[in-house]
Design an enzyme around this catalytic site. Structure first.
Site, PDB file in Angstrom:
ATOM      1  N   ASP A   1      36.838 -52.253 -20.410  1.00  0.00           N
ATOM      2  CA  ASP A   1      37.782 -52.905 -21.410  1.00  0.00           C
ATOM      3  C   ASP A   1      37.302 -51.681 -22.813  1.00  0.00           C
ATOM      4  OD1 ASP A   1      38.938 -55.235 -22.600  1.00  0.00           O
ATOM      5  OD2 ASP A   1      37.247 -55.165 -23.851  1.00  0.00           O
TER       6      ASP A   1
ATOM      7  N   GLU B   1      40.465 -48.446 -20.112  1.00  0.00           N
ATOM      8  CA  GLU B   1      41.540 -49.084 -21.089  1.00  0.00           C
ATOM      9  C   GLU B   1      41.393 -48.373 -22.313  1.00  0.00           C
ATOM     10  OE1 GLU B   1      43.029 -53.114 -23.503  1.00  0.00           O
ATOM     11  OE2 GLU B   1      40.840 -52.266 -23.431  1.00  0.00           O
TER      12      GLU B   1
HETATM   13  C1  NOJ Z   1      41.158 -55.481 -24.318  1.00  0.00           C
HETATM   14  C2  NOJ Z   1      41.566 -56.877 -23.556  1.00  0.00           C
HETATM   15  O1  NOJ Z   1      42.386 -56.392 -22.539  1.00  0.00           O
HETATM   16  C3  NOJ Z   1      41.913 -58.060 -24.302  1.00  0.00           C
HETATM   17  O2  NOJ Z   1      42.513 -58.881 -23.633  1.00  0.00           O
HETATM   18  C4  NOJ Z   1      40.729 -58.273 -25.257  1.00  0.00           C
HETATM   19  O3  NOJ Z   1      41.050 -59.242 -26.238  1.00  0.00           O
HETATM   20  C5  NOJ Z   1      40.175 -57.205 -26.051  1.00  0.00           C
HETATM   21  N1  NOJ Z   1      40.022 -56.088 -25.042  1.00  0.00           N
HETATM   22  C6  NOJ Z   1      38.641 -57.507 -26.350  1.00  0.00           C
HETATM   23  O4  NOJ Z   1      37.794 -57.431 -25.474  1.00  0.00           O
END
Ligand code: NOJ
Ligand code: CA
Length: 524
Positions: A201, A264
């Site tokens: 993440d 990500e």
């Molecule tokens: C990215 C995630 O995909 C999203 O859903 C989330 O709210 C944020 N990161 C915080 O972890």
């Protein structure tokens, strides 16, 4: 295809666990539910499932606020059930990827509870604590991605803590060696259990400016945009020290053989490619999200494909994403007919595709009534933030109302539309059949998996390119417009078309006709 790793040959299928299959009637998807649907995913032709967070969590951000990194939230099941699910997946030759959320924990994580308890607690520096500014306000101007200041005042010790997202998601301090060791143990805990890799993440946010300098104003900000767009994120994202952290995660995975590290990252391509590491010792695949908000235009997408291919160093494996739990669904963005074109695009580009659950049946964004909104990002920025509930509605297994075979209870979000896996299953012209055919073609045509991508060009609304490997040459043409169009081709044999189930027809040398919204794959 042996010298490619499984994650290079394969296709990843993202499961948002709250929404895939409920097994106990509480209206929320769970691990047992996923277990009953694994055969479906394997038969679709995917090679791996990535499951969004399932660790214990108060669910302020639906699992992206972790209160224990080494367990399973009871709403989803137990650790034993997870082990069973993984065994089941592995027997079906499906790899299992978890979501690792290292940037922040829940404010209910025992680490944070200890950290906030006193200024001299050994875990104090596991989070980012700062004194107030001289006027008593927040230490600097940093803004939260969920609205307002990113600093939360904490009475107990008279300091502020930093949270890039909700105040319930305090950011961890990746400059602390102890925190880094603890997180390394987390990775090893799951790797020891047999997990095949991680989607990490918000990797690009992991480390912040050591001097906590103010972010400069963003001259391109327009009123009505999310609050944090007021500032450039110069000191809160993509800091040079982040690459060393990614390298250390990768080094841990490498000890376990062929596991995959996916990051990500929402950044420009030149910034993104740095996350592969200087010699490929960083993430295996920094997610390439360009298609998520691309204008649906042949010329634009041709340029994007070419530029990405050129920007990738020789050791970097490409990847493409068409949908996820944070962005409107592709079928809502481009419409039903072009969603079929998009499926061909995703599954014929060079690199690993990631599919978002439900896109294979053309699910569209659900309509969420104001009193049904669940997404904290929307609830805290009403009118400004486009909520993420619409793309998180339950998987539509069958047409039975009111719950589409997802649950026996009341689903946590409403069912979006009436189409379903059952309805599309035996219909050769359905979206589901198209996805199955495309995934089948990837398995039987080496050029689609390991071939080069060449001659990427746009003529009007038509995008064409070739995939080549050895003597195999595939010509792909996508009509992204609403009128029929001609396309110049070599002579060849049609393998697949999005507007009919015809195949085996001849493509002639020279001009061939494409129907509106027709995409074709031709052996030439
Ligand atoms: C990215 C995630 O995909 C999203 O859903 C989330 O709210 C944020 N990161 C915080 O972890
Ligand atoms: Ca359940």
């Amino acid at each position: 295809m042996s010298e490619l790793a499984w994650w290079q040959r394969g296709v990843i299928y993202q499961i948002y666990p709250r929404s895939f299959q409920d097994s106990n009637g509480d209206g929320i998807g769970d691990l047992r539910g996923i277990g009953t649907r694994l055969e479906y995913v394997a038969a679709l032709g995917a090679d791996a499932v990535w499951i969004s967070p399932i660790c214990p969590s108060p669910m302020a951000d639906f699992g992206y606020d972790v209160a224990d990194y080494c367990n399973i939230d009871p709403i989803f099941g137990t650790l034993d059930e997870f082990k069973q699910l993984m065994g089941h997946a592995h027997r079906l030759r499906l790899k299992v990827l978890l979501d690792f959320v290292p940037n922040h924990s829940s404010n209910r994580h025992p680490w944070f509870e200890q950290s906030r308890s006193s200024r001299d607690n050994p875990k104090r520096d596991w989070y980012l604590w700062r004194d107030p500014a001289p006027d008593g306000g927040p230490p600097n101007n940093w803004l939260s991605r969920m609205g307002g200041s990113a600093w939360e005042w904490d009475e107990v010790t008279g300091q502020y803590y930093y949270h890039a997202f909700l105040r319930e998601q305090p950011d961890l301090n990746w400059r602390s060696p102890q925190l880094r060791r603890a997180m390394d143990h987390v990775l090893r805990f799951w790797l020891d259990l047999g997990v095949d890799g991680f989607r990490v993440d918000v990797v690009w946010l992991l480390i912040k400016d050591a001097q906590f300098r103010d972010n400069p104003p963003n001259p391109a900000y327009r009123p009505g945009e999310p609050d944090h767009h007021r500032l450039l994120q110069s000191y809160t994202e993509d800091q040079p020290e982040v690459h060393e952290i990614v390298r250390s995660m990768r080094a841990t995975l490498d000890e376990y053989g062929e596991r995959v590290l996916i990051g990500e990252i929402y950044l420009t391509v030149p910034q993104l490619v740095k996350y592969y590491g200087v010699n490929g010792e960083g993430a295996h695949m920094p997610f390439n999200f360009q298609l998520l908000n691309a204008r649906w235009n042949a010329n634009e997408i041709a340029g994007m494909i070419r530029d990405y291919d050129i920007a990738l160093p020789e050791y970097a494996w490409p990847n493409w994403v068409l949908g996820n739990h944070d962005n409107p669904r592709v079928a809502s963005r481009v419409g039903a007919a072009q969603a079929r074109v998009a499926a061909v695009l995703l599954l014929t580009l060079r690199g690993t595709p990631t599919l978002y659950y439900g896109d294979e049946i053309g699910m569209t964004d659900g309509d969420i009534a104001p009193d049904e909104v669940q997404d904290p990002a929307e609830l805290r920025q009403p009118g400004i933030c486009q909520g993420r509930d619409p793309e998180r509605t339950p998987m539509q297994w069958d047409g039975s109302l009111p719950n589409a075979g997802f649950t026996d209870g009341k689903p946590w979000l409403p069912i979006a539309t009436s189409t379903s896996v059952r309805e599309q299953d035996g219909d050769m012209s359905s979206m589901l059949s198209l996805y199955r055919r495309l995934l089948g073609l990837r398995r039987s045509n080496a050029a689609l998996v390991r071939g080069t991508i060449e001659n990427v060009v746009a003529y009007g609304d038509v995008l064409t390119y070739e995939r080549r490997y050895g003597n195999e040459r595939l010509f792909i043409a996508l009509n992204m417009g609403v009128e029929e169009a001609t396309v110049q081709s070599r002579p060849g044999l049609l393998l697949l078309s999005t507007v009919s189930t015809r195949s085996g027809e001849n493509f002639v040398q020279g001009a061939n006709l494409l129907a509106a919204s027709e995409a074709v794959i031709v052996v030439v």
